[in-house]
Design a protein around this motif. Structure first.
Motif, PDB file in Angstrom:
ATOM      1  N   ASP A  64      -7.192  15.959  36.943  1.00 24.06           N
ATOM      2  CA  ASP A  64      -6.887  16.327  35.563  1.00 24.06           C
ATOM      3  C   ASP A  64      -5.879  15.327  35.020  1.00 24.06           C
ATOM      4  OD1 ASP A  64      -6.239  17.419  33.142  1.00 24.06           O
ATOM      5  OD2 ASP A  64      -5.593  19.362  33.913  1.00 24.06           O
ATOM      6  N   ALA A  65      -6.225  14.659  33.922  1.00 23.78           N
ATOM      7  CA  ALA A  65      -5.356  13.619  33.366  1.00 23.78           C
ATOM      8  C   ALA A  65      -4.657  14.042  32.092  1.00 23.78           C
ATOM      9  CB  ALA A  65      -6.158  12.339  33.124  1.00 23.78           C
ATOM     10  N   ILE A 112      -3.706  16.106  25.938  1.00 28.48           N
ATOM     11  CA  ILE A 112      -3.163  15.705  24.637  1.00 28.48           C
ATOM     12  C   ILE A 112      -2.602  14.287  24.646  1.00 28.48           C
ATOM     13  CG2 ILE A 112      -1.423  16.248  22.887  1.00 28.48           C
ATOM     14  CD1 ILE A 112      -1.604  19.165  23.754  1.00 28.48           C
ATOM     15  N   SER A 113      -1.926  13.914  25.724  1.00 31.55           N
ATOM     16  CA  SER A 113      -1.170  12.661  25.719  1.00 31.55           C
ATOM     17  C   SER A 113      -1.277  11.956  27.059  1.00 31.55           C
ATOM     18  CB  SER A 113       0.306  12.945  25.408  1.00 31.55           C
ATOM     19  OG  SER A 113       1.120  11.819  25.646  1.00 31.55           O
ATOM     20  N   ARG A 114      -1.169  10.629  27.031  1.00 32.39           N
ATOM     21  CA  ARG A 114      -1.117   9.833  28.257  1.00 32.39           C
ATOM     22  C   ARG A 114       0.159  10.093  29.050  1.00 32.39           C
ATOM     23  NH1 ARG A 114      -2.094   3.983  25.671  1.00 32.39           N
ATOM     24  NH2 ARG A 114      -0.430   4.839  24.358  1.00 32.39           N
ATOM     25  N   MET A 115       1.142  10.687  28.406  1.00 35.07           N
ATOM     26  CA  MET A 115       2.405  10.958  29.086  1.00 35.07           C
ATOM     27  C   MET A 115       2.425  12.317  29.784  1.00 35.07           C
ATOM     28  SD  MET A 115       5.127   9.269  26.388  1.00 35.07           S
ATOM     29  CE  MET A 115       4.362   9.988  24.937  1.00 35.07           C
ATOM     30  N   SER A 134      -6.574   7.091  32.276  1.00 40.16           N
ATOM     31  CA  SER A 134      -5.838   7.798  31.232  1.00 40.16           C
ATOM     32  C   SER A 134      -5.269   6.837  30.202  1.00 40.16           C
ATOM     33  CB  SER A 134      -4.712   8.615  31.873  1.00 40.16           C
ATOM     34  OG  SER A 134      -3.947   9.290  30.887  1.00 40.16           O
ATOM     35  N   TYR A 135      -4.796   5.677  30.644  1.00 38.49           N
ATOM     36  CA  TYR A 135      -4.218   4.695  29.731  1.00 38.49           C
ATOM     37  C   TYR A 135      -5.261   3.811  29.058  1.00 38.49           C
ATOM     38  CZ  TYR A 135       0.754   5.476  30.388  1.00 38.49           C
ATOM     39  OH  TYR A 135       2.021   6.015  30.342  1.00 38.49           O
TER      40      TYR A 135
END
Length: 227
Positions: free
Chosen positions: A28-29, A32-35, A171-172
């Motif tokens: 799970d990545a 909502i956000s890459r962070m 993810s990035y």
């Protein structure tokens, strides 16, 4: 060892199945956000990456001119709640950057990225030795990407960490969050780096001679000719 990382959900979720021989995780990545935290888990183990804000000096442009690398996209790695390493993106020159995986046990891996046509490649090195290759096919359905990790057998103990890196990298670089699109997308990409020579187009063929991204080489060639 060959590990296939298949994205099973996009849009409001970034979910993955990670499968190899006697090897399985779900991933799970973050939605909502890459962070957001990234998680790789099965019945025996959970690997979690937690975002860590870099010091402000790492965002100074052209800092490499003074011999300093900018380290960003930092995630601390935890195995069953015990910290054991870190991943970061190192920019240290014009067209000079790579990802770094540093483990508390002393191992350090450098990950060099390159796009060529329909594929994105990440060559993973320990010192001067390439130990793994990640291939990502850039044609997708509903923004659900498929990645393959080719890992030399003598480095199998790092399979879960490098599989986690695939999720982090995806993810990035590939995840499409909160999109409203569906259907097939075909993309071609070319990137340029002073580390282009780190990608060896013969590496997979040398170490995994009976495989390519789509499956067995012989099956693909017999069915469709050379790809």
């Amino acid at each position: 060892m060959i590990i296939k990382i298949s994205q099973t959900a996009s849009n409001i979720k970034q979910s993955y199945d990670i499968e190899g021989e006697n090897f399985y995780y779900s991933g799970d990545a973050g939605s909502i956000s890459r962070m957001q935290s990234i998680t790789l888990s099965n019945k025996e183990k959970t690997i979690k990456g937690i975002y860590n804000i870099s010091k402000w000096v790492n965002y100074i442009p052209l800092r490499y001119l003074f011999g300093e690398a900018n380290l960003t996209r930092v995630f601390h790695l935890y195995e069953n709640d015990n910290i054991y390493g870190v991943i970061a993106f190192s920019k240290h020159g014009f067209l000079k950057n790579f990802y770094v995986i540093a483990l508390d046990s002393g191992e350090i891996f450098h990950c060099y990225c390159l796009s060529r046509g329909s594929f994105d490649y990440v060559s993973i090195y320990q010192g001067a030795t390439q130990i793994a290759l990640i291939e990502t096919y850039l044609s997708v359905n509903d923004y659900k990407y498929t990645h393959k990790l080719y890992l030399l057998d003598e480095y199998n103990q790092f399979a879960d960490t490098l599989s986690f890196f695939v999720l982090y990298y995806a993810s990035y670089n590939f995840a499409q969050r909160m999109h409203m699109s569906s259907g097939s997308t075909s993309t071609k990409s070319w990137s340029f780096s002073k580390y282009n020579n780190k990608y060896n187009p013969k590496w997979r063929e040398t170490h995994f001679p009976n495989e390519n991204f789509f499956g067995k080489t012989s099956l693909i060639n017999n069915s469709y000719g050379d790809i």
